[in-house]
Design an enzyme around this catalytic site. Structure first.
Site, short mmCIF file in Angstrom:
data_model
loop_
_atom_site.label_atom_id
_atom_site.label_comp_id
_atom_site.label_asym_id
_atom_site.label_seq_id
_atom_site.Cartn_x
_atom_site.Cartn_y
_atom_site.Cartn_z
N GLN A 17 0.79 -1.24 0.00
CA GLN A 17 0.00 0.00 0.00
C GLN A 17 0.82 1.29 0.00
OE1 GLN A 17 -3.33 2.38 2.67
NE2 GLN A 17 -3.03 0.25 3.11
N GLU A 139 1.38 -1.29 8.24
CA GLU A 139 0.58 -0.17 8.74
C GLU A 139 0.49 -0.06 10.27
OE1 GLU A 139 -1.53 2.28 7.14
OE2 GLU A 139 -1.75 2.91 9.20
N ASP A 168 0.55 3.73 6.04
CA ASP A 168 0.82 3.39 4.64
C ASP A 168 0.51 4.56 3.70
OD1 ASP A 168 1.75 0.83 4.98
OD2 ASP A 168 -0.21 -0.10 4.82
N GLY A 247 -7.42 20.03 19.58
CA GLY A 247 -7.08 21.46 19.57
C GLY A 247 -7.58 22.14 20.83
N GLY A 248 -7.62 23.44 20.80
CA GLY A 248 -8.03 24.19 21.98
C GLY A 248 -9.53 24.38 22.08
#
Ligand code: COA
Length: 426
Positions: A17, A139, A168, A247-248
């Site tokens: 892959q 993977e 991959d 995130g924030g």
């Protein structure tokens, strides 16, 4: 419209892959991609997870669009000569063999440079130089060693791998960027170079926010993680954070109407600070706009479980699409959990070429994911993957300029498959 990589020829020595995703992208940008495969068997994925008897699997067909296939035994003396001839006329050799395999075949970086000083050698390996450099990698090994698994899943559960093939396909993307950059630099230097994308490095690059959090942890608890509000102490490594947003802006996956029988009746809801007041109005908690426990983003962090439980009471009264429609009116960021069935039936994705249906002579029509990167001056329709060795003679004749006698000689040697003599004997 043009083809962005028109005139670039790729010697595609990839399999499985990671490498094939890279060269498929280059083909979709207009490069001529020549896939070299072992006679008789080819890329191992041709037969893996087959759904149609004797037809190339979806695993193979979805990773090898727009390529030409030549069979070549590169351990056969004549096959090595043909490979040398191909190296001379190609711009890039892409490979993702186990460490050392290309060297064992006789094609070291030094040898490749002797044959063609302009060649770019692009490799996917599991690891960069270091203690694990000789290891074979797939993977999930990359997801585990690149930091993704230890930070995915719930705190009280096992480390988890993700459905997205970040090891991959993610590494293939990184390698493709390295290749076009090396091609650009070659315009000035006239020289090729080696490009390496290690799967561990690529996964780690995609886990950048977790490296951020590892360093923040030494300065105090990660206040946006649910466990902070739950009063669960942090250890010395970044914990798994369930569906907390990275995130924030705190976010969660919430149940929607029908969740009891539909495993994908959920919505990702983000309590983005600038739209907090609108969120309060939509869910029917207007006093939270001014209540000091909820009014600011910092004040809300210890109460995230309570806040999301209340929001979920609202989402559960709507289907995921109804909820999205309502929330979008107020610019509240959210996203329905789309099943693969919903995605593969989404006409808008076919309209943009992100999903494409192609015809295959053996398996019939199949759906594949087209080029996810849209260039305004690049027009390459997605074509089916090649059959094993479909273009062997065409490549020998048109790319290498072999005449009929030379082609017969190569065939007789067994370099492109069983020689007529050997076939007769078997
Ligand atoms: N003609 C003759 N021999 C060929 C050939 C050809 N056209 N193509 C491949 N081979 C040989 C190789 O030279 C190698 O021989 P050797 O071991 O005697 O040197 C052999 O086939 C097997 O190659 P290998 O890469 O070791 O395949 P594998 O099936 O054992 O391992 C991986 C598969 C993916 C684990 C391994 O290739 C790997 O770690 N690759 C790098 C990381 C990677 O890309 N992983 C993700 C894959 S999605």
């Amino acid at each position: 419209m043009g083809k962005a990589l028109d005139g670039v020829r790729i010697l595609d020595f990839t399999h499985v892959q990671s490498g094939p995703t890279c060269t498929q992208l280059l083909a979709w940008f207009g490069a001529d991609v020549i896939k070299v495969e072992r006679p008789g068997e080819g890329d191992v994925t041709r037969t893996q997870l087959r759904d149609v008897p004797n037809a190339d699997s979806l695993y193979f067909t979805m990773l090898n669009s727009n390529k030409r296939s030549i069979t070549l035994d590169t351990k056969n003396a004549e096959g090595k000569k043909v490979l040398e001839d191909l190296v001379k006329v190609c711009d890039v050799l892409v490979e993702n063999f186990a460490p050392g395999a290309l060297d064992r075949m006789g094609f070291t970086w030094e040898r490749l440079q002797e044959i063609n000083p302009r060649i770019i050698l692009a490799s996917v390996k599991g690891f960069g130089p270091g203690p694990f450099e000789d290891c074979k990698v797939y993977e999930n090994v990359a997801q585990c060693t690149g930091g993704a698994a230890s930070t995915t899943g719930f705190r009280d559960g096992l480390p988890m791998v993700t459905g997205a093939q970040i090891g991959d396909s993610g590494t293939g993307l990184h390698l493709a960027l390295g290749i076009v950059t090396a091609l650009y630099q070659r315009e000035h230097t006239g020289r090729g170079q080696k490009v390496l994308a290690a799967m561990q490095d690529s996964v780690l690059n995609l886990c950048r926010v977790k490296v951020r959090d590892q360093q923040r942890l030494s300065r105090g608890p990660l206040r946006e993680y649910s466990q902070f509000g739950e009063g669960v102490p942090f250890g010395d490594a970044v914990p798994r954070a369930g569906n907390d947003s990275g995130g924030g802006q705190p976010g969660r996956i919430l149940k929607c109407k029908g969740w009891e029988h539909d495993p994908n009746a959920y919505l990702y809801f983000i309590t983005q600070a600038p739209v907090w007041e609108k969120i309060c109005d939509v869910i029917g908690e207007p006093t939270w706009k001014t209540d000091p426990n909820y009014a600011t983003a910092a004040a809300r962090l210890p109460h995230l479980n309570e806040i999301f439980t209340r929001i979920e009471a609202w989402t559960m009264a709507h289907t995921k699409f109804e909820a999205m429609e309502i929330l979008n009116q107020y610019d509240i960021p959210c996203g329905p959990i789309l099943s693969m069935k919903e995605i593969i039936e989404d006409d808008s994705l076919y309209a943009t070429g992100t999903l494409v249906e192609v015809e295959h002579p053996v398996r019939g029509a199949y759906v594949t994911v087209g080029n996810p990167i849209k260039l305004s001056d690049n027009d390459v329709p997605v074509e089916r993957s090649p059959l094993l060795g479909e273009h062997t003679e065409e490549i020998l004749a048109t790319v290498l300029g072999f005449d009929a006698d030379r082609i017969a000689e190569v065939k007789h040697s067994g370099a492109v498959g069983l020689s007529p003599v050997r076939q007769a004997a078997e």
